[in-house]
Structures are given as C-alpha cells and as structure tokens.
Design an enzyme around this catalytic site. Structure first.
Site, PDB file in Angstrom:
ATOM      1  N   GLY A  13      -7.584 -49.560 -24.600  1.00 60.82           N
ATOM      2  CA  GLY A  13      -6.736 -48.831 -25.546  1.00 60.82           C
ATOM      3  C   GLY A  13      -5.932 -47.787 -24.783  1.00 60.82           C
ATOM      4  O   GLY A  13      -5.608 -47.956 -23.611  1.00 60.82           O
ATOM      5  N   VAL A  15      -6.720 -44.838 -23.588  1.00 53.06           N
ATOM      6  CA  VAL A  15      -7.357 -44.257 -22.404  1.00 53.06           C
ATOM      7  C   VAL A  15      -7.464 -45.299 -21.289  1.00 53.06           C
ATOM      8  O   VAL A  15      -7.178 -45.008 -20.117  1.00 53.06           O
ATOM      9  CB  VAL A  15      -8.755 -43.689 -22.759  1.00 53.06           C
ATOM     10  N   ALA A  17      -5.648 -48.008 -20.710  1.00 51.41           N
ATOM     11  CA  ALA A  17      -4.345 -48.292 -20.099  1.00 51.41           C
ATOM     12  C   ALA A  17      -3.902 -47.135 -19.208  1.00 51.41           C
ATOM     13  O   ALA A  17      -3.392 -47.343 -18.101  1.00 51.41           O
ATOM     14  CB  ALA A  17      -3.307 -48.561 -21.192  1.00 51.41           C
ATOM     15  N   LYS A 107     -18.356 -40.240 -26.837  1.00 56.98           N
ATOM     16  CA  LYS A 107     -19.188 -39.120 -27.298  1.00 56.98           C
ATOM     17  C   LYS A 107     -20.280 -39.552 -28.256  1.00 56.98           C
ATOM     18  O   LYS A 107     -21.380 -39.035 -28.233  1.00 56.98           O
ATOM     19  CB  LYS A 107     -18.327 -38.036 -27.941  1.00 56.98           C
ATOM     20  N   VAL A 134     -16.266 -35.175 -23.945  1.00 57.53           N
ATOM     21  CA  VAL A 134     -16.111 -33.894 -24.633  1.00 57.53           C
ATOM     22  C   VAL A 134     -14.821 -33.217 -24.180  1.00 57.53           C
ATOM     23  O   VAL A 134     -14.589 -33.027 -22.992  1.00 57.53           O
ATOM     24  CB  VAL A 134     -17.300 -32.945 -24.335  1.00 57.53           C
ATOM     25  N   GLY A 136     -11.668 -34.011 -23.940  1.00 54.12           N
ATOM     26  CA  GLY A 136     -10.646 -34.743 -23.199  1.00 54.12           C
ATOM     27  C   GLY A 136     -10.508 -34.370 -21.740  1.00 54.12           C
ATOM     28  O   GLY A 136     -11.413 -34.624 -20.936  1.00 54.12           O
ATOM     29  N   ILE A 138     -10.440 -31.413 -20.323  1.00 55.40           N
ATOM     30  CA  ILE A 138     -11.079 -30.160 -19.892  1.00 55.40           C
ATOM     31  C   ILE A 138     -12.388 -30.479 -19.166  1.00 55.40           C
ATOM     32  O   ILE A 138     -13.239 -31.170 -19.720  1.00 55.40           O
ATOM     33  CB  ILE A 138     -11.384 -29.246 -21.110  1.00 55.40           C
ATOM     34  N   LYS A 207     -19.779 -33.755 -30.021  1.00 55.52           N
ATOM     35  CA  LYS A 207     -19.434 -33.112 -28.745  1.00 55.52           C
ATOM     36  C   LYS A 207     -20.326 -31.897 -28.507  1.00 55.52           C
ATOM     37  O   LYS A 207     -20.801 -31.665 -27.391  1.00 55.52           O
ATOM     38  CB  LYS A 207     -17.957 -32.718 -28.751  1.00 55.52           C
ATOM     39  N   GLY A 304      -5.719 -37.628 -25.886  1.00 61.82           N
ATOM     40  CA  GLY A 304      -4.562 -38.217 -25.228  1.00 61.82           C
ATOM     41  C   GLY A 304      -5.016 -39.105 -24.093  1.00 61.82           C
ATOM     42  O   GLY A 304      -5.997 -38.798 -23.410  1.00 61.82           O
TER      43      GLY A 304
END
Lengths: 434, 434
Positions: A13, A15, A17, A107, A134, A136, A138, A207, A304
């Site tokens: 999907g 992530v 790709a 998660k 958790v 993205g 960060i 998370k 994202g």
C-alpha cells in the site's frame, strides 16, 4: 562489504510503495551507513497489478505472504499488511519461528501480540522492529529504548492520531462542528469511511499500549486503558478552552502513579502555551517526562507513506548494522505485569461544562457541592448567551478545578445532578499539567 | 550476564557528578537494558575534595586523566573535562589509541578533532560516542545517525544555545535590554563571566559543525560557518518582529544548496507560529528537514548536569550493548570534504531596520533601491515614534523582503547608504522559512 541483506516485503500500500522507492533512492547511502547492501528480493501484495509507480518485475512474487515469510531466501520479513490477527500475525510468527528478523508498522499486531512475538524473536536471536507502529516518522521507540536508557520515565503522553488532531484543529480554526470537520477529513482522506477506530480513541490506545511497555518496562496491556473519543467535543468547549488559556487535544497518557500505571486516552485540556498545544493538523507529538532528561518532546508526521517508511528503514538499517536488541529494550521475560491504576484514582484538574437552569442560587449550589468534596475551584464562569432572555432556558456554567480525584468529581457531579439544577449531562474534560 | 563494563570517568563537574548519581540510581535498570553491569572503576578530577554529594572513595583515583585514559583496567573512557585541546584531547587520543572506547560531552573537541578521532576509533574497532556534545539531553546525534538512516537531509537547524535563548526570551517577555538580560543571566548562572563564546554564536557554531557532518556526510568544518551573535539585537527589533508575525531566535542552520553546504549562525526571524518559535528560556530545539520524514523537531533541555548525563549514559548503554558504529554514521574515510556555500549566495527573506532621516521621499527612495535589485518587498513600515517632532530626527523604517540573495541585499543597502538617507548602519536579520 558483507553479503547483501535480503528483504521480503509483504503489503504494498502507501507505506510499502514508499519503502521500495526509498530503498532505491537511498541504496548507496544505506550501504555506506550500514556496511551492507540492502536489497528487496521478494514481495507479496493483494493485487499485483495495482498502479504503484515502482517496477515490481525485478522481485520474486509470492501470492501468499505467509509463504514469503517462510522463505529461506530472505533475511528480513517486512510486514506492512496490517491487522492484529489473520495473515499478518501468521506471517510474522512464521518468519520469527524460522529465524528471520521482522520489521513491522503494525500497531494492532504489536499491541495485541507484541509480548509473545518479542519472546519468540529473542528465543530465535533475531530482531523484531516496530518503530513505524507508533507516530509514523517520529523515532519514539528508539528514543525510549536507546536514548533514555539511563532514565526512569514518570510519564509519556502525546498526540498519536492525526485524524483527531486534524478535526480538533479545524474545529477551532474555522469554528465548524465536529460532524462537519469529520466529513471534511473523510473527503481529504484523513479519516476512514468508518472513522470510529480513530475518533473513538482506539487507534491512540494501541499506540499508547506499546509506548507504556517501553517506557515502564511492563507487559503490553491494551485492555487496561480508559478510552474516550472526541465525538463529544463541541464548539462551546473549544471556545471555553480558548478563553481559559487551554486547547483541547486527544492525548494518550501513560503515567506512573502510587496506585500503579495509569493509561488513558481522552480529550484533554492542555495549557495553550505548552509545546503540545502548538501541534496542529495531522502532525503528531510525544512528550516524555523522566528523571534525568526532565522533559523531551518529539514532533513530526504521524502518518503518510514516506514518513512511516522512514521509520521502517531505520529498523532495517539497525538489522543491517547487526543490532539484535530485545524488542522492548529489556528481555521480554523481564517485563513486569502492568499494575493498573484505575481511572477512578486519577488525580488532576478538571474542566466541567454544565447547562444550568437559570434559577437564583444555582451557581452557588454547584460551588457548594464541589466544596463538599473539598474540590477547590480555579475558576467558575457563568454567562448568559447573547440574545437570551433571563430565565428563558439553561445557561452554561464552566468550572475549572484545581487538582482533585476522578472519584470525587464523579461524586460531586452526582450530587449536582440530584439537586435538579442542570439540564443536560455534564461535559467533563481532564486537564493535563505540563 | 557478561562481565561488567568498566568505566573511567575524567572530570567531575556538574555533568560528571550527575553521571555518577544516575549510574548508581539506575544500576539495575541499566543491567536489564544492556545485559551487562556498568561499573565506574576509576575517576579523575581537578579537585578530589570538592563537595559533590557522591561517595568517591570506592573508585580508584587518578590525578592525571591521561593516565586514567591509558589504564588497562577500564573498557570505556568518559571525558567530561572540556576544551578542544590540552588534556582532554591528549586523554581521548590515548584511550582510543589504546583500544578503549570513549564517550565525551565535549563539543569543542569533536568540532575540532572529530574526524581524526573517528578515524582512530574505527581503526581500533572501538566506539566514540558524543551524543552529549550537542543539545544536552536531546538525542539529536542518534536521531540523525540511526533514525534517519533512510533519509536525505536537506536542512538541519535549531536553537542550540540556552544562554542566548534565555536572553532573547526574557528581552521579549519583560521588555528589558540585551545588557540587562545578560547581567541577569550571569547572576542566575545561565551565562559565563566571559559570555562572548555563547552570545557571539561560537558555541552554537561548534554544535552546528557536528550536526552538519552527521546530516550531510561531510567532514566537520567549523571554520566554514558564517557566525553572528545576538549582541546587536535591540528591543526595537523584538517589537518589530512581534508586530510582523515573527520571533527572533539565535539559530544554527546547515542547509544543502546548489552552491554547496551553507552553514550559518545568526539571529533569525522565525514565523511566530512555527514550533521553533515556541521554544523559550534555556530549552533547546532542533528541526530536521529530510525527504522521507519531511519535518521532525526535537525539543528538550540543552544543558544541565542530569540532562547532559542522560545523553552520556545513552552512549555508554550502546557500548554495553555491543554497538560499534562509525562515530559519524558512515566510515570517517567516506565523509566528503564540505563544499562550502558562501554566505553571499544565501537566499531567503530579510528583515531590515533602517534609521531614516525624516525627509520627504526617503521611504520611496529606499523602496526604489530595493526594486533596482529586483528585491520584492513583503512589507514596508515607517512610523514616527510617539512624542517625536516631525523633522526632528531619524525615524525607523522596517522592510521585510521576499526571498532574495545576500549579495543583492548588500548591494541595495550600499546604494541606500550612498543616498544619504540613513542615520545609522542598517540592522539586517535573516528570515528562516519553516
């Protein structure tokens, strides 16, 4: 240079790709940084022919992700399928059982099965990375596990769901209702068709459960979280928050208390001047309070494709560099069962918005009920809405309390209700101190 | 469990004493997290008898830190002496040459000798950790080196000096002059007796040089930084910034440009709504712009014994866990020489405050000089000070430009100066976009 690190990627999907693109684009840099070439050798996805803007012909294709996970021709299985159970779980367990390291962004899987999977990874001497699960992009997992290794954490809290923060930010900025904002978020792709998992706080809870385990060295306990969503937040609350020096955020909070570890997810009043109050839109943020570092805040994209894939790559790079840490920082067998502090023992300030029948003495009676429970008030505001007739209807009364307990607030509000002064159930929002 | 990791600690000031306390307090947790007991076995300091609130009798004492560094009875030499050269350098080089890993909080040492020391560490197969050298408790080194391994960084910038941020914050909050704030900071111990190293921007420059090397994979080049301090900032600038939607921060900025890597330290106008603008007092913050993660900001304590020691411990924990990465993320021999972009090629917006003789046509003439260089203005504000007589003296004119180049700004201001309209040298502050 050592032999290439061979990846099998399941789930292509957004992530997945993005991951393939990053690995292409950064191939030379990653080899320099890890000392090994990192090469995707095999992939699996639901639909091979979906347009993805990446050439898939160079990879071996597996229609069954579990078969890919069990392949002897990969060193790392990258799970980007999603879901706590089903094929994602089967594939990850197969890979680990086979002595293949796993990197996942899942998660739900880690919140539910993380302890079992960590034990399996440790038994097999392989890695299980879940930085991407958790917040993205960060790097909160590595920060808790590695950078704060010398700290005793007292609290970890944050904005962990971009959908909710987007809705709350937009309600405030444009003065539009929760329902309108949700519809807008769905249109922009920030919220799912069934948004209840996000706006109900359950995504944040998953998370938070993972962060709690890392921060406090406890077993993951997603069922020991008090969860409230943002559905009940109104423009009246947002306006009152603003007026009183606060902003409303959906926070996940895990805190060490005398009664045990408190885990809660709920709309929260945070001081308007605090770093976390500045975080708007789909951005995430996590703050850690700990004895040595005091307060550390990380702010970045919580979702994202590319940002999440950035975290996936960092786990892959750790494996390429030979790192094989226990997934939760300490051996899974050393994680203590979580001693849950019930939400009733929670102590803190409260925002209470009451709809009070406009009768003489109503505000005084409410204040007395609070005093009965030794709840001290920071402020009490009663204001007739513009254009309203005296005595015509209910008026809003807003209380801000100093620190008290959830139990006492509940008791006092029961008394207020019994007094017959209020027209609607009270709106209660916890205040989180900085 | 493996054999204990034996530490020799040289320098027992604020950070050293805090380190000993953390290692005592967290002994069990660190053993669980790293799989090894971590034990200080020997120490060295200038004054053995200074009151430190830590029992030193249990450690072997070395009056000479270089002798401690060369001791065969330690596995890690922890350098907390300070200074780019002299005994700190001799001790660190001795330890590494001896095959002993080193952890240091010494930014001056790493900025000046980091490349040589990294090569030495790599040749000997040992670690050289310097997380504590930049931004105290903020894990910026590990974030750049490990968490962003899959990213191409385009810019890294931040508030890296607590003294300057304290002074600028207080000037704004209390409307007191630079000189008064500096005196207050000195009284509180936030500024040295000779504050020029902090307020002149040189401390920030050392830290920036280290971040640049990590972010861009270049050799450290502290001499290739354009440095300006905060001494010239006036209350007039702070008021104008506020009015125009900005806040003034001393930033260190390293940026990839067409002309090469731009490294600069200077007072900067940042949008008031940006995360970095919210960072007040002695707190530090670093933001990284990179292709995958987009924007990541870390906020935390930039100094203080316990916070800095937290970073020292994280490096020690990495060593205990067996990590032996190249200190700059890639082998030191692979670091490319830094191709310096001269500050003249810098492109961005500018704040310009002019003291203009109150003559007809002055503002128009200035605007024309800007237009001559194709500099487009976002705003131009001319305002007579309250109580001033028309024609009596100079009036302030403030310009905010859209993006242009340092070279063009210099040329335009030279023309303005030649026109004879301005009473004082112009105040020029670069604007940093989000």
């Amino acid at each position: 240079m050592s032999s290439p690190l061979r990846l099998g990627v399941a789930g292509l999907g957004t992530v997945g790709a993005a991951l393939l693109k990053i690995l292409d684009r950064q191939a030379a840099a990653l080899a320099a940084r890890t000392g090994r070439h990192i090469a995707v050798t095999a992939i699996s996805a639901q639909n091979r022919d979906k347009a993805r803007d990446v050439d898939l012909a160079r990879f071996a294709w597996f229609s069954d992700p579990v078969a890919l996970a069990g392949s002897p021709d990969i060193d790392v299985f990258v799970e980007l399928i999603g879901g706590a159970d089903g094929v994602a779980y089967a594939a990850v367990e197969t890979a680990l059982s086979n002595g293949t390291s796993v990197v996942t962004a899942n998660k739900a899987l880690i919140a539910k099965h993380g302890l079992h999977l960590a034990k399996l990874a440790e038994t097999k001497g392989v890695a299980l990375g879940f930085e991407a699960s958790v917040a993205g992009g960060i790097p909160i997992i590595k920060t808790l596990r590695d950078s704060l290794a010398g700290n005793r954490v007292s609290r970890v809290y944050g904005i962990l769901n971009g959908t909710c923060n987007y809705i709350l930010s937009r309600m405030e900025a444009e003065q539009i209702s929760f329902g309108e904002c949700l519809a807008a978020a769905q249109k922009l792709g920030y919220a799912e068709a069934d948004p209840s998992f996000d706006i109900g706080g359950y995504d944040t809870a998953h998370k938070l459960a993972i962060l709690t385990a890392l921060a406090f060295g406890t077993e993951i306990a997603p069922d020991a979280i008090a969860v409230e969503g943002i559905e009940k937040i109104t423009l009246a609350d947002i306006a009152a928050a603003s007026e009183l020096g606060y902003r409303i955020k959906l926070l996940g909070v895990a805190e060490r208390t005398q009664a045990g570890i408190e885990q809660r997810v709920h709309p929260t009043m945070v001081p308007r001047s605090s770093p976390i109050a500045q975080v708007m839109g789909v951005t995430n943020a996590v703050t850690i309070d700990a004895d040595a570092v005091q307060e550390l805040t990380l702010v970045g994209p919580g979702a994202g494709g590319a940002a999440t894939a950035s975290s996936v790559v960092s786990d892959i790079a750790d494996i390429a560099r030979g790192l094989r840490l226990p997934p939760f920082g300490v051996p899974a067998n050393a994680l203590a069962p979580l001693r849950r502090a019930a939400i009733q023992t929670h102590e803190g300030g409260y925002y209470i918005r009451l709809s009070v029948f406009d009768r003489p003495g109503a505000a005084a009676a409410i204040a007395t009920r609070m005093a009965d429970r030794a709840i001290s008030l920071e402020s009490i505001v009663q204001r007739r809405r513009a254009g309203e007739q005296k005595g015509a209807s209910a008026v809003p009364v807003i209380l801000i309390t100093h620190a008290t307990s959830e139990k006492l607030i509940g008791e006092a509000l029961k008394d207020v209700l019994a007094d017959g002064f209020i027209a609607e159930p009270p709106q209660v929002i916890r205040i989180e101190r900085e």
